[in-house]
Design a protein around this motif. Structure first.
Motif, PDB file in Angstrom:
ATOM      1  N   LEU A 195      -4.620  50.656  -1.104  1.00 12.09           N
ATOM      2  CA  LEU A 195      -4.598  51.339   0.189  1.00 12.09           C
ATOM      3  C   LEU A 195      -5.632  52.458   0.242  1.00 12.09           C
ATOM      4  N   TRP A 196      -5.749  53.193  -0.830  1.00 15.17           N
ATOM      5  CA  TRP A 196      -6.701  54.305  -0.863  1.00 15.17           C
ATOM      6  C   TRP A 196      -8.138  53.796  -0.789  1.00 15.17           C
ATOM      7  N   GLN A 197      -8.430  52.770  -1.550  1.00 16.55           N
ATOM      8  CA  GLN A 197      -9.804  52.268  -1.620  1.00 16.55           C
ATOM      9  C   GLN A 197     -10.229  51.563  -0.340  1.00 16.55           C
ATOM     10  N   GLU A 198      -9.267  51.052   0.431  1.00 18.54           N
ATOM     11  CA  GLU A 198      -9.609  50.353   1.666  1.00 18.54           C
ATOM     12  C   GLU A 198     -10.117  51.298   2.754  1.00 18.54           C
ATOM     13  N   ASN A 199      -9.816  52.569   2.633  1.00 17.97           N
ATOM     14  CA  ASN A 199     -10.276  53.545   3.625  1.00 17.97           C
ATOM     15  C   ASN A 199     -11.656  54.052   3.200  1.00 17.97           C
ATOM     16  N   PRO A 200     -12.702  53.741   3.955  1.00 21.33           N
ATOM     17  CA  PRO A 200     -14.061  54.134   3.536  1.00 21.33           C
ATOM     18  C   PRO A 200     -14.274  55.645   3.506  1.00 21.33           C
ATOM     19  N   ARG A 201     -13.421  56.409   4.184  1.00 15.52           N
ATOM     20  CA  ARG A 201     -13.580  57.863   4.184  1.00 15.52           C
ATOM     21  C   ARG A 201     -13.062  58.511   2.905  1.00 15.52           C
ATOM     22  N   ASN A 202     -12.259  57.765   2.137  1.00 10.42           N
ATOM     23  CA  ASN A 202     -11.708  58.329   0.902  1.00 10.42           C
ATOM     24  C   ASN A 202     -12.719  58.220  -0.232  1.00 10.42           C
ATOM     25  N   PRO A 203     -12.824  59.226  -1.089  1.00 17.99           N
ATOM     26  CA  PRO A 203     -13.705  59.120  -2.262  1.00 17.99           C
ATOM     27  C   PRO A 203     -13.216  58.042  -3.215  1.00 17.99           C
ATOM     28  N   ARG A 204     -14.163  57.352  -3.842  1.00 12.91           N
ATOM     29  CA  ARG A 204     -13.802  56.272  -4.754  1.00 12.91           C
ATOM     30  C   ARG A 204     -13.092  56.843  -5.987  1.00 12.91           C
ATOM     31  N   LEU A 205     -12.059  56.143  -6.443  1.00 13.96           N
ATOM     32  CA  LEU A 205     -11.303  56.589  -7.610  1.00 13.96           C
ATOM     33  C   LEU A 205     -11.717  55.815  -8.855  1.00 13.96           C
ATOM     34  N   LYS A 206     -11.753  56.512  -9.936  1.00 16.99           N
ATOM     35  CA  LYS A 206     -12.023  55.898 -11.237  1.00 16.99           C
ATOM     36  C   LYS A 206     -10.727  55.442 -11.892  1.00 16.99           C
ATOM     37  N   GLN A 207      -9.628  56.164 -11.588  1.00 16.09           N
ATOM     38  CA  GLN A 207      -8.325  55.856 -12.171  1.00 16.09           C
ATOM     39  C   GLN A 207      -7.231  56.487 -11.322  1.00 16.09           C
ATOM     40  N   LEU A 208      -6.064  55.844 -11.342  1.00 13.94           N
ATOM     41  CA  LEU A 208      -4.890  56.392 -10.660  1.00 13.94           C
ATOM     42  C   LEU A 208      -3.728  56.390 -11.640  1.00 13.94           C
ATOM     43  N   GLU A 209      -3.034  57.528 -11.748  1.00 15.59           N
ATOM     44  CA  GLU A 209      -1.853  57.638 -12.591  1.00 15.59           C
ATOM     45  C   GLU A 209      -0.670  58.107 -11.749  1.00 15.59           C
ATOM     46  N   VAL A 210       0.470  57.424 -11.939  1.00 14.43           N
ATOM     47  CA  VAL A 210       1.714  57.842 -11.286  1.00 14.43           C
ATOM     48  C   VAL A 210       2.413  58.801 -12.241  1.00 14.43           C
ATOM     49  N   VAL A 211       2.461  60.063 -11.870  1.00 20.36           N
ATOM     50  CA  VAL A 211       2.999  61.120 -12.732  1.00 20.36           C
ATOM     51  C   VAL A 211       4.331  61.597 -12.174  1.00 20.36           C
ATOM     52  N   TYR A 212       5.289  61.764 -13.069  1.00 22.99           N
ATOM     53  CA  TYR A 212       6.586  62.320 -12.669  1.00 22.99           C
ATOM     54  C   TYR A 212       6.797  63.645 -13.371  1.00 22.99           C
ATOM     55  N   MET A 213       7.029  64.688 -12.577  1.00 22.02           N
ATOM     56  CA  MET A 213       7.296  66.017 -13.114  1.00 22.02           C
ATOM     57  C   MET A 213       8.811  66.156 -13.257  1.00 22.02           C
ATOM     58  N   LYS A 214       9.291  65.939 -14.465  1.00 21.06           N
ATOM     59  CA  LYS A 214      10.726  65.853 -14.730  1.00 21.06           C
ATOM     60  C   LYS A 214      11.329  67.230 -14.941  1.00 21.06           C
ATOM     61  N   GLU A 215      12.408  67.480 -14.197  1.00 22.95           N
ATOM     62  CA  GLU A 215      13.115  68.752 -14.290  1.00 22.95           C
ATOM     63  C   GLU A 215      14.612  68.463 -14.409  1.00 22.95           C
ATOM     64  N   VAL A 216      15.205  68.755 -15.564  1.00 18.80           N
ATOM     65  CA  VAL A 216      16.612  68.466 -15.817  1.00 18.80           C
ATOM     66  C   VAL A 216      17.461  69.677 -15.438  1.00 18.80           C
ATOM     67  N   SER A 217      18.491  69.439 -14.623  1.00 20.47           N
ATOM     68  CA  SER A 217      19.371  70.518 -14.179  1.00 20.47           C
ATOM     69  C   SER A 217      20.396  70.854 -15.251  1.00 20.47           C
ATOM     70  N   LEU A 218      20.650  72.135 -15.420  1.00 20.89           N
ATOM     71  CA  LEU A 218      21.646  72.649 -16.352  1.00 20.89           C
ATOM     72  C   LEU A 218      22.673  73.455 -15.579  1.00 20.89           C
ATOM     73  N   PRO A 219      23.826  73.771 -16.180  1.00 18.39           N
ATOM     74  CA  PRO A 219      24.839  74.559 -15.454  1.00 18.39           C
ATOM     75  C   PRO A 219      24.313  75.930 -15.050  1.00 18.39           C
ATOM     76  N   ARG A 220      24.935  76.455 -14.011  1.00 21.52           N
ATOM     77  CA  ARG A 220      24.691  77.822 -13.551  1.00 21.52           C
ATOM     78  C   ARG A 220      23.229  78.090 -13.210  1.00 21.52           C
ATOM     79  N   TYR A 221      22.615  77.165 -12.462  1.00 20.80           N
ATOM     80  CA  TYR A 221      21.285  77.353 -11.885  1.00 20.80           C
ATOM     81  C   TYR A 221      20.187  77.475 -12.935  1.00 20.80           C
ATOM     82  N   ARG A 222      20.391  76.851 -14.067  1.00 18.38           N
ATOM     83  CA  ARG A 222      19.347  76.813 -15.086  1.00 18.38           C
ATOM     84  C   ARG A 222      18.747  75.416 -15.139  1.00 18.38           C
ATOM     85  N   THR A 223      17.514  75.316 -15.571  1.00 14.23           N
ATOM     86  CA  THR A 223      16.846  74.024 -15.722  1.00 14.23           C
ATOM     87  C   THR A 223      16.060  74.021 -17.024  1.00 14.23           C
ATOM     88  N   GLU A 224      15.853  72.822 -17.539  1.00 16.85           N
ATOM     89  CA  GLU A 224      14.961  72.676 -18.679  1.00 16.85           C
ATOM     90  C   GLU A 224      13.516  72.827 -18.214  1.00 16.85           C
TER      91      GLU A 224
END
Length: 482
Positions: free
Chosen positions: A441-470
C-alpha cells in the motif's frame, strides 16, 4: 419480536458498512489473509463460506450488496423468513472468511439470526402483515421462544462462570487491568481509572451481575416487570461498557438482543408514539394488549398469501419444537463444555454440527482473567536515505514515546481485534502477510518515499498492580523488504 427483528437487521447493516471499508484488506487475495492462507492456517473443514468463492474485491462487493439487500428486506419484514435465512447464511459466510477479526458480539448476532429463523418476528410491523388484521392474540409459546430466552441467559451466566481468575473472584482487580489496556481505553474509562477502590467494587458488581441477573428471565411471578428490569439493567450495563472500553458493535448487539423481552405495556407506549409512521410504512396498526408474557406471541394460521410459507412451516409444530429443543440442549452442552467436568465435555465427533451451522459459541470476555500485556504498534519504515518513518501514523518520523490515545490509532474494532490476534505466538503466521500488505500500500502511492525495509514493532508494556508498569520493551514482530 418485531423490534428485535428490526434492531438485528439494523445492526447487520451497520456491521456490513464497517466491514466494507476494509473490503480489500480483510476479504481479498490482495489483503492480509489470502484464500490459500485461510485454507492452510485458519480453516475448519466443516465450515462454509460463499465469500471464499473468489479473492476478487468485485465479487466480495457483490456479496456485501446482496447481504445488505437481505438485511433491508428483514428490516422491512418483507418475506421475513427467507430474508432471515439468507441474512444468517451470509453473516456466517463473511465471519468464516476472516476469523482473525471475529469478536464475541459476532457470536451473539449470529445466534440471534439463527433462532430468529424459527421466531414469528415478521407477523407485525412488517410488509408481510400489510393489509392484515391484527392477530386475535399475541401470546405465543414455542421451543423457539424458549431458545431465545435461554440463549440470552447463557451469554451472561457463561461469561461469569468462565471468569475464574483471582482478579475477578477474590482480588477485584479485573476492571483495573481492563482499563490499563490503552488499546481499549475510552474517555469514560480515563475518568474511572484513577479510582482503584471504586474499580474493585465495580469488578465484584460486574461479576455477580452477569452471574445472577439472568435469574430475572425465569421468575414466573410478575414476569413482565422482571423482564423490563432485565432490559433496563442490560442497557445500563452495556452503555457504561461502551463509554469506558472500545468494544466495537458489541454493545449495540446486546442492546438489540434484549428488545424481544419488552413487555406489552412498553410496546403499547411505543405504538402510541410511532403509530402514524407505522401506519404509513406498513398500512397496519398493531393494537397490543396492555399486559402479556414477554416471550409469548400467538400467531393465527390464516395468514395473508405472502406469509403462506409460515403456515406450511407450522404444519408439524411438534416435530419442529422437538428439533429445536434438541438444538437448544446441544447449544447448552457446548456452552457448558470447558466449565463443567471433563467427563461431560462435548467430544470432537459431535462438534461438526456446531461448526457447520455456527452454533458454536464462547463467551470468554476478559476470561478467565484480563490480559496484562499492553502496548502499541509502530510500523517502522526505513527509507533509502536512512530516515525512519512510522506508517501507522501517516509517515511521520518514528518516535517511541507512548501516544496519548492508543485506541484512536485503530481504524475500527476489526483492526483492533486483528492487531490483538497478531501478537500471539500461535498466530505468527499472520505477520508476513500483514507486513507485505502494508508495504505494498505504501509503495503504490507515488508521493510516498521509497522504503528499503519495513518492520512491525510492538512496544510492550506490562501492567502491574497499583498503577505500576514494567519498562517498555521494543519487540520486532516481523520485517519485510520490497
Amino acid at each position: 419480536m418485531a423490534l428485535l427483528r428490526m434492531a438485528v437487521a439494523a445492526v447487520v447493516l451497520l456491521d456490513l458498512a464497517i466491514r466494507s471499508t476494509d473490503l480489500e484488506a480483510h476479504y481479498t487475495n490482495l489483503g492480509v489473509l489470502p484464500l490459500y492462507v485461510l485454507f492452510e492456517r485458519a480453516w475448519n473443514p466443516y465450515e462454509f463460506s460463499v465469500h471464499t468463492s473468489s479473492g476478487l474485491w468485485q465479487v466480495q462487493a457483490l456479496l456485501f450488496l446482496t447481504a445488505a439487500g437481505c438485511a433491508v428486506g428483514l428490516l422491512l419484514g418483507w418475506r421475513t423468513r427467507l430474508m432471515t435465512v439468507l441474512s444468517w447464511m451470509l453473516l456466517v459466510s463473511v465471519q468464516n472468511r476472516n476469523p482473525m477479526i471475529v469478536q464475541g458480539g459476532d457470536d451473539l448476532l449470529r445466534m440471534l439470526l439463527f433462532w430468529g429463523i424459527f421466531l414469528p418476528w415478521g407477523r407485525v410491523w412488517a410488509k408481510d402483515a400489510q393489509d392484515q388484521p391484527p392477530p386475535a392474540r399475541y401470546e405465543y409459546f414455542s421451543a423457539a421462544t424458549v431458545a431465545y430466552v435461554v440463549q440470552l441467559a447463557l451469554v451472561y451466566v457463561c461469561t461469569a462462570a468462565l471468569k475464574s481468575g483471582p482478579e475477578w473472584r477474590t482480588e477485584g482487580t479485573a476492571l483495573y487491568y481492563a482499563l490499563s489496556l490503552d488499546q481499549l481505553l475510552m474517555p469514560g474509562g480515563r475518568l474511572l481509572y484513577p479510582h482503584y477502590e471504586l474499580l474493585r467494587a465495580l469488578t465484584h458488581l460486574t461479576f455477580y451481575m452477569e452471574l445472577l441477573l439472568p435469574v430475572l428471565l425465569f421468575i414466573p411471578v410478575a414476569t413482565p416487570v422482571w423482564r423490563l428490569v432485565f432490559v433496563a439493567a442490560i442497557f445500563g450495563f452495556h452503555t457504561i461498557i461502551s463509554l469506558t472500553l472500545f468494544v466495537g458493535l458489541f454493545f449495540l448487539i446486546n442492546f438489540a438482543s434484549v428488545l424481544g423481552l419488552l413487555p406489552a405495556s412498553a410496546l403499547s407506549w411505543l405504538e402510541r408514539r410511532l403509530g402514524p409512521p407505522l401506519r404509513r410504512a406498513w398500512g397496519y396498526r398493531p393494537r397490543l394488549p396492555t399486559w402479556q408474557w414477554p416471550w409469548q406471541l400467538r400467531v393465527q394460521a390464516d395468514w395473508h398469501p405472502a406469509a403462506r410459507a409460515h403456515r406450511h412451516f407450522r404444519l408439524l409444530p411438534a416435530l419442529r419444537d422437538t428439533v429445536l429443543y434438541v438444538l437448544l440442549a446441544y447449544t447448552i452442552w457446548w456452552n457448558l463444555d470447558g466449565i463443567a467436568r471433563p467427563d461431560y465435555a462435548l467430544r470432537e465427533p459431535l462438534r461438526w454440527f456446531g461448526y457447520l451451522f455456527r452454533t458454536d459459541q464462547h463467551w470468554g470476555m476478559f476470561a478467565p482473567t484480563v490480559f496484562k500485556d499492553d502496548g502499541w504498534y509502530i510500523l517502522e519504515g526505513r527509507t533509502r536515505d536512512g530516515r525512519l518513518l512510522d506508517l501507522y501514523r501517516g509517515g511521520r518520523p518514528v518516535t517511541y514515546r507512548k501516544p496519548y490515545s492508543i485506541m484512536a490509532l485503530h481504524k475500527n474494532d476489526r483492526w483492533r481485534k486483528y492487531s490483538e490476534n497478531y501478537l500471539f505466538v500461535s498466530n505468527s503466521w499472520m505477520r508476513p502477510y500483514y507486513c507485505n500488505y502494508l508495504l505494498r500500500l505504501w509503495q503504490e502511492n507515488p508521493r510516498n518515499p521509497r522504503l528499503k525495509q519495513l518492520e512491525v514493532v510492538y512496544m510492550k508494556e506490562v501492567s502491574l498492580p497499583r498503577y505500576r508498569t514494567e519498562p517498555v520493551k521494543r519487540e520486532v514482530l516481523c520485517g519485510c523488504a520490497p
